[in-house]
Design a protein around this motif. Structure first.
Motif, PDB file in Angstrom:
ATOM      1  N   GLN A 224       0.829  -1.194   0.000  1.00  0.00           N
ATOM      2  CA  GLN A 224       0.000   0.000   0.000  1.00  0.00           C
ATOM      3  C   GLN A 224       0.873   1.257   0.000  1.00  0.00           C
ATOM      4  O   GLN A 224       2.046   1.215   0.353  1.00  0.00           O
ATOM      5  CB  GLN A 224      -0.918   0.019   1.226  1.00  0.00           C
ATOM      6  CG  GLN A 224      -1.781  -1.217   1.375  1.00  0.00           C
ATOM      7  CD  GLN A 224      -2.852  -1.332   0.322  1.00  0.00           C
ATOM      8  OE1 GLN A 224      -3.331  -0.315  -0.185  1.00  0.00           O
ATOM      9  NE2 GLN A 224      -3.240  -2.550  -0.015  1.00  0.00           N
ATOM     10  N   ASP A 225       0.253   2.369  -0.370  1.00  0.00           N
ATOM     11  CA  ASP A 225       0.955   3.653  -0.372  1.00  0.00           C
ATOM     12  C   ASP A 225       0.593   4.509   0.841  1.00  0.00           C
ATOM     13  O   ASP A 225       0.850   5.711   0.862  1.00  0.00           O
ATOM     14  CB  ASP A 225       0.621   4.426  -1.661  1.00  0.00           C
ATOM     15  CG  ASP A 225       1.139   3.708  -2.895  1.00  0.00           C
ATOM     16  OD1 ASP A 225       2.222   3.128  -2.814  1.00  0.00           O
ATOM     17  OD2 ASP A 225       0.442   3.726  -3.925  1.00  0.00           O
ATOM     18  N   GLU A 253       6.847   6.103 -11.436  1.00  0.00           N
ATOM     19  CA  GLU A 253       5.625   5.324 -11.252  1.00  0.00           C
ATOM     20  C   GLU A 253       5.788   3.902 -11.768  1.00  0.00           C
ATOM     21  O   GLU A 253       5.313   2.940 -11.155  1.00  0.00           O
ATOM     22  CB  GLU A 253       4.449   5.996 -11.975  1.00  0.00           C
ATOM     23  CG  GLU A 253       3.866   7.171 -11.237  1.00  0.00           C
ATOM     24  CD  GLU A 253       3.269   6.781  -9.898  1.00  0.00           C
ATOM     25  OE1 GLU A 253       2.297   6.000  -9.879  1.00  0.00           O
ATOM     26  OE2 GLU A 253       3.784   7.246  -8.869  1.00  0.00           O
ATOM     27  N   GLY A 256       7.928   2.073  -9.253  1.00  0.00           N
ATOM     28  CA  GLY A 256       7.145   1.819  -8.042  1.00  0.00           C
ATOM     29  C   GLY A 256       6.146   0.692  -8.235  1.00  0.00           C
ATOM     30  O   GLY A 256       5.964  -0.152  -7.348  1.00  0.00           O
ATOM     31  N   LYS A 260       6.171  -2.954  -6.331  1.00  0.00           N
ATOM     32  CA  LYS A 260       4.974  -3.414  -5.632  1.00  0.00           C
ATOM     33  C   LYS A 260       4.570  -4.818  -6.100  1.00  0.00           C
ATOM     34  O   LYS A 260       4.156  -5.660  -5.296  1.00  0.00           O
ATOM     35  CB  LYS A 260       3.829  -2.428  -5.879  1.00  0.00           C
ATOM     36  CG  LYS A 260       2.622  -2.650  -4.982  1.00  0.00           C
ATOM     37  CD  LYS A 260       1.579  -1.563  -5.185  1.00  0.00           C
ATOM     38  CE  LYS A 260       2.051  -0.231  -4.669  1.00  0.00           C
ATOM     39  NZ  LYS A 260       0.998   0.805  -4.748  1.00  0.00           N
TER      40      LYS A 260
END
Length: 374
Positions: A224-225, A253, A256, A260
């Motif tokens: 999660q961010d 992005e 990231g 993830k």
């Protein structure tokens, strides 16, 4: 098959490569459309209806100039704001100080006129997806719950009033009696290891004890961010166009999203908190896309970019039915100087394809159950 190993490898890598390129292009467009937070000022971006800020009367282009609150001893805690970092520091102080349980007084500027309002921060427990019901200021009442959330699946329901909380391995005598949402926030914030908790609630006059199993902080940080808990005002800085940041944004992005994906895959096989039941298929993705689309084109584009990275990454996994598996066969041929057995290759592809179809059916079935709140 008549082509060189390098040519065959490039053909197999072509699909995932196009997914990655698509993601970068989509992220680039999203960056140009949405812009970037102007954190040098405290001028507000659009204030979403239903948030604490909106209910307090704050609107887009208002400029917050001071925040105040009272502790239990009626001592004023105040901070004048020059930039968004000042606002963040005030909220950090509010979160860390257990004495701060009341409203926050907001002094703001609107069209040259100085105004004052009060905001009740909304408590969000992300580790079980539970929120505060802002419409009830007298009770510790739970807000609306998503049917797929840990809170809902554990047995908590909308408008339950929380009266006590304890860790599952503790005796009933260790119950912490709950009188405000700040206590709930503190208890879940301190539960960084994801220990099971027993939440006592009053539901229409009946007392229920519900055991919840929150995500631990390490697992949550990887997927999660946001933090496992939050105190939200519902304000965000104004967004402005920045050409340089727009060019950098798609690559940060993309990276990231890739990180993830790697973390999530690792947890699927190495964590008790995340499993196959947490996966979503086409039905779940469609449902999530519908929700994200309500937040505007920028959010939708970022979601599309993430999905594109997701598809490209998954397709590169060393599974025979996927491009990644085919690349493994080419690598085997390059190392051993022998072509792999056609029968073995076909059998492996067929078996893994059937397993993937089975997984898709299982995941889609879970998506349907989630839609109907099962």
């Amino acid at each position: 098959n008549a082509k060189s190993k390098g040519a065959r490898a490039m053909v197999m890598f072509g699909g995932p490569l196009m997914n990655f390129i698509t993601a970068i292009i989509v992220f680039l467009i999203a960056g140009f459309i949405t812009g970037f937070a102007d954190e040098k000022h405290t001028i507000l971006d659009e204030v979403t209806e239903g948030t604490p800020a909106y209910m307090a009367g704050l609107r887009e282009d208002d400029e917050i100039i001071e925040l105040q609150t009272l502790d239990k001893d009626s001592k004023i805690i105040s901070r004048k704001l020059e930039n968004w970092d000042d606002l963040s520091q005030f909220m950090d102080l509010y979160k860390s100080n257990d004495n701060c349980v009341g409203d926050i007084i907001v002094v703001y500027n609107r069209n040259g006129e100085q105004l004052v309002t009060t905001i009740t921060p909304m408590v969000v427990i992300y580790s079980i997806s539970m929120t505060q019901d802002l419409s009830d200021t007298e009770n510790v009442k739970i807000g609306e719950l998503a049917t797929g959330s840990i809170a809902y699946k554990s047995g908590l329901r909308y408008e339950d009033v929380i009266t006590a909380i304890r860790y599952k391995d503790e005796d009933v005598s260790q119950n912490v009696n709950i009188s405000n949402w700040k206590q709930v926030y503190s208890l879940f914030t301190n539960n960084i290891y994801g220990e099971e908790m027993v939440v006592t609630v009053n539901r229409n006059g009946e007392i229920h004890e519900v055991t919840v199993d929150p995500y631990d902080k390490e697992t949550f940080d990887k997927t999660q961010d946001v933090e496992i808990t939050a105190l939200l005002l519902g304000v965000s800085p104004r967004y402005t166009f920045n050409f340089v940041k727009s060019l950098i944004y798609p690559f940060t992005e993309f990276w990231g999203s890739l990180v993830k994906m790697v973390n999530t895959l690792g947890m699927l096989f190495g964590s008790n908190d995340v499993g196959v039941d947490d996966l979503s298929g086409p039905i779940g993705i469609f449902s999530m896309t519908s929700q994200i689309a309500q937040n505007g084109l920028g959010s939708l584009l970022n979601w599309i970019g993430f999905l594109s990275v997701n598809i490209g990454f998954m397709n590169l996994l060393p599974i025979p039915a996927l491009d990644g598996g085919r690349l493994v066969f080419v690598a085997y041929e390059a190392i051993t100087k022998k072509k792999p057995s056609e029968k073995v290759e076909t059998a492996l592809i067929t078996v893994t394809m059937l397993l993937l179809f089975g997984l898709m059916i299982y995941v889609s079935f879970n998506d349907i159950l989630r839609l109907f709140g099962k």
